[in-house]
Motif scaffolding. Structure first.
Motif, short mmCIF file in Angstrom:
data_model
loop_
_atom_site.label_atom_id
_atom_site.label_comp_id
_atom_site.label_asym_id
_atom_site.label_seq_id
_atom_site.Cartn_x
_atom_site.Cartn_y
_atom_site.Cartn_z
N PHE A 67 38.79 -7.12 -52.13
CA PHE A 67 37.87 -8.09 -52.71
C PHE A 67 37.11 -8.85 -51.63
O PHE A 67 37.64 -9.11 -50.55
N ASN A 68 35.89 -9.23 -51.95
CA ASN A 68 35.08 -10.02 -51.03
C ASN A 68 35.48 -11.49 -51.15
O ASN A 68 35.36 -12.10 -52.21
N THR A 69 35.99 -12.05 -50.04
CA THR A 69 36.41 -13.45 -50.01
C THR A 69 35.94 -14.07 -48.70
O THR A 69 35.35 -13.40 -47.84
N SER A 70 36.23 -15.36 -48.54
CA SER A 70 35.86 -16.03 -47.29
C SER A 70 36.63 -15.46 -46.10
O SER A 70 36.18 -15.55 -44.96
N ASP A 71 37.78 -14.86 -46.37
CA ASP A 71 38.60 -14.26 -45.31
C ASP A 71 38.40 -12.76 -45.18
O ASP A 71 38.95 -12.13 -44.28
N ASN A 72 37.63 -12.19 -46.11
CA ASN A 72 37.47 -10.74 -46.12
C ASN A 72 36.04 -10.38 -46.53
O ASN A 72 35.77 -10.09 -47.70
N ASN A 73 35.15 -10.41 -45.57
CA ASN A 73 33.75 -10.08 -45.81
C ASN A 73 33.61 -8.55 -45.89
O ASN A 73 33.72 -7.85 -44.89
N LEU A 74 33.37 -8.06 -47.08
CA LEU A 74 33.31 -6.61 -47.28
C LEU A 74 32.12 -5.97 -46.57
O LEU A 74 32.09 -4.75 -46.40
N GLN A 75 31.14 -6.78 -46.18
CA GLN A 75 30.01 -6.24 -45.42
C GLN A 75 30.40 -5.94 -43.98
O GLN A 75 29.68 -5.25 -43.27
N TYR A 76 31.55 -6.50 -43.56
CA TYR A 76 32.04 -6.26 -42.21
C TYR A 76 33.26 -5.33 -42.27
O TYR A 76 34.39 -5.75 -42.33
N TRP A 77 33.00 -4.04 -42.31
CA TRP A 77 34.05 -3.02 -42.36
C TRP A 77 35.07 -3.29 -43.46
O TRP A 77 36.27 -3.24 -43.23
N GLY A 78 34.57 -3.57 -44.66
CA GLY A 78 35.50 -3.74 -45.78
C GLY A 78 36.23 -2.45 -46.09
O GLY A 78 35.70 -1.35 -45.92
N LEU A 79 37.45 -2.56 -46.54
CA LEU A 79 38.25 -1.39 -46.89
C LEU A 79 37.54 -0.57 -47.96
O LEU A 79 37.16 -1.09 -49.01
N ASP A 80 37.35 0.71 -47.71
CA ASP A 80 36.74 1.60 -48.70
C ASP A 80 37.44 2.95 -48.76
O ASP A 80 36.86 3.94 -49.18
N TYR A 81 38.70 2.96 -48.33
CA TYR A 81 39.55 4.15 -48.45
C TYR A 81 40.69 3.84 -49.41
O TYR A 81 41.01 2.66 -49.65
N PRO A 82 41.34 4.86 -49.96
CA PRO A 82 42.41 4.66 -50.93
C PRO A 82 43.61 3.88 -50.37
O PRO A 82 43.71 3.66 -49.16
#
Length: 265
Positions: free
Chosen positions: A58-73
């Protein structure tokens, strides 16, 4: 004994080439803001270690999905967590939340290269060796060809450059090859479980899903879907369901979790 000697030489040569390639540079080195695949793998370790599972995708303040967000299973995420746990024991700065972004140091690069090397050594290379030995040995020429097959597979430059040159892990292909090996021994349920692991590590294994599906379905049809074939089909289906359930269990708390992981994939 001779075939084991040849295989040992092949494996040692393959390992030497892999480590030699890992001494080179990689795309994105020293180039902010993304820093290449090295930073992607490191960042996944940062995220999985410091954030609860429900926030990994999920995109949060601690996890910016635009910066190498997890996209593998999920299996890739679990593997990143294990690597992060080991990294934490060596140097917590490597995976510190936020402050470790863009972290580049020789000790950490050595650690990351080693994780790829070990994954290759534990999963992919043993599968290649056993697969080559599973080939029928009917003549001296055939024995030599087995060694040649191992040499071609283990020294395939594309895989070495991608995995050991750019910090990718060969686990999905390794699991898929374990599945092929199990099929050759008629261990259909183990083959199904192995391929499910491959698919839950990288969605790219969907490329191999059709051959697995058709082979196993054909085997069931050959046995007859009113007898042993139906039983085998039910066992295979059960194996697939259980394998996926185990891999996805932490994300099955609510439907939104599942849908978000699927959206990221």
């Amino acid at each position: 004994m001779e075939k084991w000697s040849l295989m040992t030489i092949t494996v040692l040569l393959a390992l030497t080439v892999r480590w030699t390639v890992s001494l080179g540079s990689y795309s994105g080195a020293g180039k902010p803001p993304m820093y290449g695949d090295y930073e992607a793998q490191r960042h996944w370790q940062e995220v999985t270690f410091n954030l609860p599972i429900r926030q990994w995708y999920f995109n949060t303040s601690d996890n910016n999905l635009q910066y190498w967000g997890l996209d593998y299973p999920p299996l890739t995420a679990y593997h990143s967590f294990v690597c992060a746990y080991i990294a934490k024991l060596i140097n917590p700065d490597w995976i510190a939340l936020h402050t470790s972004r863009g972290y580049e140091s020789q000790p950490h690069k050595l650690f990351m290269r080693t994780t790829v090397f070990v994954a290759d050594l534990l999963v992919y290379i043993p599968a290649v060796i056993l697969y080559c030995f599973s080939l029928k040995e009917t003549s001296t020429k055939k024995k030599a060809s087995i060694w040649g097959v191992a040499l071609c597979i283990l020294l395939y430059p594309g895989l070495i450059l991608i995995d050991h040159g750019h910090f990718q892990y060969p686990l999905s292909l390794g699991f898929a090859l374990w599945g092929v090996l199990c099929l050759s021994y008629d261990w259909d349920l183990l083959a199904s479980a192995a391929f499910c692991l491959a698919l839950n590590y990288k969605q790219m294994e969907l490329y191999h899903s059709l051959p697995f599906f058709c082979y196993l379905l054909g085997k069931c049809l050959k046995k007859g879907l009113k007898g042993k074939g139906l039983v085998l089909l039910a066992k295979i289906a059960g194996t697939v369901v259980v394998s996926f359930a185990v891999c996805w269990l932490p994300f099955c708390t609510d439907m939104e979790q599942i849908m978000q992981v699927l959206r990221r994939l």
